[in-house]
Design a protein around this motif. Structure first.
Motif, mmCIF file in Angstrom:
data_model
loop_
_atom_site.group_PDB
_atom_site.id
_atom_site.type_symbol
_atom_site.label_atom_id
_atom_site.label_comp_id
_atom_site.label_asym_id
_atom_site.label_seq_id
_atom_site.Cartn_x
_atom_site.Cartn_y
_atom_site.Cartn_z
ATOM 1 N N UNK A 244 61.521 106.239 -55.438
ATOM 2 C CA UNK A 244 62.758 106.978 -55.219
ATOM 3 C C UNK A 244 63.960 106.280 -55.835
ATOM 4 N N UNK A 245 63.946 104.962 -55.763
ATOM 5 C CA UNK A 245 65.128 104.194 -56.188
ATOM 6 C C UNK A 245 64.671 102.794 -56.560
ATOM 7 N N UNK B 175 62.557 105.716 -61.175
ATOM 8 C CA UNK B 175 62.574 106.812 -60.212
ATOM 9 C C UNK B 175 61.766 107.969 -60.800
ATOM 10 N N UNK C 214 56.568 105.933 -43.769
ATOM 11 C CA UNK C 214 57.485 104.794 -43.669
ATOM 12 C C UNK C 214 58.295 104.630 -44.951
ATOM 13 N N UNK C 215 59.573 104.337 -44.786
ATOM 14 C CA UNK C 215 60.471 104.097 -45.925
ATOM 15 C C UNK C 215 60.528 102.594 -46.157
ATOM 16 N N UNK C 216 59.997 102.153 -47.288
ATOM 17 C CA UNK C 216 59.889 100.718 -47.548
ATOM 18 C C UNK C 216 60.315 100.405 -48.984
ATOM 19 N N UNK C 217 60.276 99.128 -49.335
ATOM 20 C CA UNK C 217 60.523 98.679 -50.709
ATOM 21 C C UNK C 217 59.367 97.773 -51.112
ATOM 22 N N UNK D 246 61.887 101.271 -54.085
ATOM 23 C CA UNK D 246 62.099 101.855 -52.765
ATOM 24 C C UNK D 246 61.580 103.278 -52.748
ATOM 25 N N UNK D 247 61.019 103.660 -51.608
ATOM 26 C CA UNK D 247 60.532 105.027 -51.462
ATOM 27 C C UNK D 247 59.890 105.200 -50.105
ATOM 28 N N UNK D 248 59.451 106.426 -49.845
ATOM 29 C CA UNK D 248 58.765 106.739 -48.598
ATOM 30 C C UNK D 248 57.307 107.006 -48.924
#
Lengths: 631, 314
Positions: free
Chosen positions: A246-247, A315, A301-304, A259-261
């Protein structure tokens, strides 16, 4: 149900028990006046979650807008917007929250009105269960079928068949049984994991949260009992690992995280991953969160993540295990729900959002549309608002996906109109097309740079657009002659000429115009790859298609030249006598007369005639090519 | 991008979040990251209240070890409780984020205030107009707000990504369908998106998360003896001398706290002895009224939130 509620029991207990139970997201759907809003109002009211000030507002509103006489109109609790309250219909998706001591709930209240299929699909896209309301007096209706089909299409696995207003059918078991039998016969092919029928009266509360004394013949659970106990735990964590980036998290040179879910599956440090589209591999080194590194993270879960190698990741990329990869293709079949006011045009470029990625896409073939009332397949050339079809789509570059049946997270996409940016479609991928899987690009021994070196100049496409009779072909011809005299290799593609050969099978409908321009764009691209300056003279009335062509080329290769002649001047000039015929109604779909022309917004060059003579206009084009370093 | 604390140690002393709060947290973080990745110039509206506090905390978590790549914006009506302003300045410093403060100077010059102008004009000019001014001034294309769907009926229909046409107009009939978690982040020039990462949180979730994460809140949420007057059945705190007493009114000291914080003469206090987060959560679970009950700006008529939103209110 008494005593089962959070404020009655949990106020005395320390830990919130409900918080530990699985959330249930469900939607309610049914026809107008089946009592959806009343049912949700009843759930909230019986759950004692209607607060005193909301109740006071309800009493005021019931007197003003209500349809229940002296009683509280529970539907008014949930019919939120002023406009729809006055019309007495729900026009949008509303989300409600309630909690019992067993479970937390999010309810999507979706409209039953025929034209609002898109809102229902929206509600269904995130739901685990659907409550389908049926008026006991009316039985299974066309819209019941429609809503059931949409739920099935969007992957809702569990249904409650709420046979409502059973009080108005004298609490008659025969009525209930008949409706259930009818419904099961219809829904057999839709593949629901469970269908639970409940006879109820939302208005009076029978079998909603409390068992009704009026239906002694019914031995099943109340609606709420069922909602509290059903197991819908999806197997998201058990499916293969999918991580849409995502980022890119790059606070400094020492840290580079993604980063992403997590869409599905689980991940641990040490796991091998592959970037689906590029095939590059690495291993996960850390799962970083603000609360410290994790030993494992799972779906939702949103993690990196940090990786062992410097892999090119941005992205939109999808990370997956090398042993269990998603499909990667630029052509696939998908069900499409059309949500735009303007109909779908096959061939027209839209923007697809899949995962975290945006990519240009076209519908290449509309295989059929689905009659949602009979589930029959019908031949179609387009999809209008609220229509559903099976399509082949082609993306500008390959994307990674799973089929929607395998993975709701990686098999879903939305389509966006490229000019209004409105969300116009929702899609569920059925399967990738073998064509894309088996046709690989052939590497060339003579490269583009080789072609350019031999030509001694850079290639370009000059795209002349403007009304019929604006002078496009005249100017393009002059430009070509001047270029030719300078030793520049050129080729001219003229709209009329191309229609005698390459595009002789196309007419002048919007869909055919789109295809006409697409083919010419592809031909121009081949010439550019051969190092040639291509001049294309086409009315090309739609911005979307000109943009599609522009995107075939690298930055600086494409020159949109707008021959800006007013319609009045073109009509006065009328070199081919076409305006005369069109104005007499003898030619259909004639641009400027009976079909629109959308002038360019960001043309590289605007040639205003007749202020400029054809010769001056041609010189202006040559100057622009020089200025931009093409010749 | 700001300085980074890449070596921040985990905090094992804090109890693990419940699955429910963990799920809400992940969903909000995803939304917040989506805005940072999908827009050129986002901003986070910071109203100093409990919801803003949670939202800011989530933003810090979302980008760790980076700092949130957007500033905070506070639209100051000049009628915020003094405690709120103190809290705002402390928090911005503590989290190390950039804070922009905007006041509608034109409204101030016109002498608009909640006492003489009335609540609805004050809100319209100082909050709504002030907000639009600030968004235009900095050219923000996306703005986070802490609104929740459980707050009010028209909020329940709000998208997570709420589209505003040029001029900040919210048309409830022209909103984009929002399927799955595939948010449409595309806008044309002049158009903006308001983003509500806390859409699916309830008031109780906010307090339980605040407690679990140890997020600082304005002291006004806790009960204390405070100077109040009773007006139209509501308890109004006199935060300073700008609020005149009406005939017959007496200022008295009572144990009160606030469930919702706005401009001070427009936010009513409730009688309470809740002096800790545990007390507040216990009180909430037993509560029979909604938090916006104390917001005087909402009671004019039940559709007033929708009207304010159409005008550009958050």
């Amino acid at each position: 149900m008494d005593g089962a509620l959070i404020e009655e029991t949990q106020a005395q207990t320390e830990a919130p028990a409900a918080a530990q139970k699985g959330l249930l997201r469900f939607l309610t759907c049914g026809s107008v006046d089946d009592g959806k809003s009343t049912l949700i109002g009843r759930l909230l009211y019986d759950s004692k979650l209607i607060l005193d000030d909301h109740l006071a507002a309800l009493e005021r509103d019931s007197a003003r807008h209500g349809t229940t006489g002296e009683e509280l109109d529970l539907a008014l609790l949930v019919d939120g917007l002023e406009a729809e309250r006055q019309q007495g219909i729900t026009i949008d998706v509303a989300y409600r929250f309630f909690t019992t001591d067993k479970r937390a709930f999010i309810v999507a209240d979706t409209p039953g009105h025929e034209q609002y299929t898109r809102n229902m699909a929206t509600g269904a896209s995130n739901a685990d269960l659907a409550v389908i309301l049926i008026d006991a007096r009316k039985g299974v209706l066309t819209q019941t079928r429609r809503h059931s089909y949409i739920c099935s299409l969007l992957g809702v696995r569990h249904l409650v068949l709420a046979v409502n207003k059973i009080d108005l059918a004298d609490y008659d078991q025969a009525v209930f049984d008949q409706i259930v039998a009818d419904y099961r016969a219809f829904a057999e092919t839709l593949g629901f994991a469970s269908i639970t029928p409940v006879p109820m009266s939302a208005r009076h509360g029978d079998n909603v949260t409390t068992r009704s004394a009026h239906t002694p013949w019914y031995a099943g659970p109340t609606l709420l009992e069922h909602l509290e106990s059903i197991d819908v735990e999806s197997d998201a964590a058990a499916r293969p690992f999918r991580f849409p980036v995502q980022w890119v998290n790059r606070p400094n040179l020492d840290f580079r995280g993604f980063s992403g879910t997590i869409a599905s599956g689980t991940v641990r440090p040490g796991d091998r991953i592959v970037v689906a589209a590029s095939g590059r591999q690495s291993a996960v080194t850390r799962i970083v969160t603000y609360d410290g590194d994790l030993a494992e993270a799972r779906a939702g879960q949103a993690v990196t993540l940090t990786l062992a190698d410097e892999v090119d990741i941005a992205r939109g990329d999808l990370l997956a295990p090398p042993t269990d990869r998603p499909e990667v293709a630029d052509q696939f079949a998908a069900h499409l729900i059309w949500m735009g006011d303007e109909p779908l045009l096959p061939g027209r470029p839209y923007l697809m959002r899949i995962g975290t990625r945006y990519v240009p896409v076209r519908v290449t073939t509309l295989k059929h549309k689905v009659d949602v009332d009979t589930l029959d397949h019908l031949a179609a050339r387009t999809l209008s608002l609220n229509e559903i079809g099976l399509c082949n789509l082609s993306t500008a570059s390959p994307v990674a996906f799973d089929s929607y049946a395998d993975n709701r997270e990686t098999g879903a996409f939305i389509l966006i109109d490229r000019y209004t940016n409105a969300t116009v479609g929702a899609g569920m991928i059925a399967f990738g097309l073998r064509r894309a899987a088996n046709i690989h690009r052939q590497a060339m021994l003579v490269s583009r740079a080789d072609h350019e070196r031999m030509a001694g100049h850079k290639p370009a496409t000059l795209w002349f657009t403007g009304l019929s009779g604006s002078g496009k072909s005249t100017i393009a011809n002059l430009v070509e002659r001047k270029l030719h005299e300078r030793g520049v290799r050129t080729f001219l593609l003229d709209g009329d000429n191309v229609r005698h050969g390459l595009n002789r099978d196309l007419g002048f409908s919007d869909a055919d115009r789109v295809e006409n321009v697409r083919r010419v764009g592809e031909v121009a691209r081949l010439f550019v790859e051969a190092g040639v300056v291509v001049l294309c003279s086409f009315i090309s009335p739609f911005r979307a298609e000109r943009r599609m062509v522009r995107e075939l080329f690298a930055e600086g290769e494409f020159f949109e030249v707008f021959v800006d002649t007013t319609l009045e001047d073109c009509i006065a000039r009328d070199p081919k006598g076409l305006y005369g015929k069109a104005l007499d109604g003898k030619i259909a779909n004639f641009t400027g007369v009976s079909s629109p022309y959308e002038p360019p917004e960001h043309a590289e060059l605007i040639l205003a005639t007749p202020a400029l003579s054809p010769d001056q206009a041609a010189d202006a084009v040559i100057d622009e090519l020089e200025r931009r370093g093409r010749i | 991008m700001a300085v980074v604390d890449a070596s921040r140690p985990p905090n094992p002393s804090r109890p693990a979040l419940s699955d429910h709060l963990r799920r809400l947290e992940s969903e909000s973080i995803e939304i917040i990251r989506e805005v940072a990745a999908g827009f050129d110039n986002p901003v986070m509206l910071y109203s100093i209240g409990k919801d803003s506090g949670v939202m800011l905390h989530l933003a810090v978590k979302a980008f760790y070890p980076s700092k949130p790549p957007f500033p905070l914006l506070h639209v100051d009506t000049t009628w915020k409780f003094q405690d709120m302003i103190r809290h705002r300045d402390t928090i911005a410093e503590q989290y190390g984020v950039k804070l922009l403060v905007h006041t509608n100077e034109e409204g101030l010059a016109r002498g608009i205030n909640p006492i003489a102008s009335g609540s609805s004009l004050h809100t319209q000019v100082m909050k709504t107009e002030g907000l639009k001014q600030a968004l235009d001034k900095y050219g923000f294309d996306a703005a986070f707000g802490g609104a929740r769907r459980d707050e009010e009926k028209s909020r329940a229909k709000e998208r997570i990504f709420s589209f505003r046409s040029a001029g900040h107009v919210w048309d409830p009939r022209n909103q984009r369908p929002e399927l799955w978690r595939l948010y449409n982040t595309r806008v044309n020039k002049g158009e903006t998106i308001r983003v509500f990462p806390l859409s699916n949180w309830t008031e109780l979730d906010i307090w339980e998360y605040t407690r679990a994460e140890g997020i600082a809140v304005v002291p006004l949420y806790f009960a204390a003896p405070r100077p109040v007057v009773e007006r139209d059945g509501m308890l109004i705190m006199r935060d300073d001398e700008r609020m005149p007493l009406l005939p017959g009114e007496v200022e008295e000291t009572r144990w009160v706290r606030f469930r919702s914080l706005g401009c001070y003469p427009l936010s009513a206090a409730v009688e309470s002895r809740a002096t800790s987060l545990d007390d507040i959560i216990g009180e909430m679970r037993a509560s029979r009224t909604s938090e916006r009950q104390g917001r005087l700006i909402d009671v004019d008529e039940s559709a007033s939130m929708e009207k304010k939103k159409r005008e550009g209110y958050f």
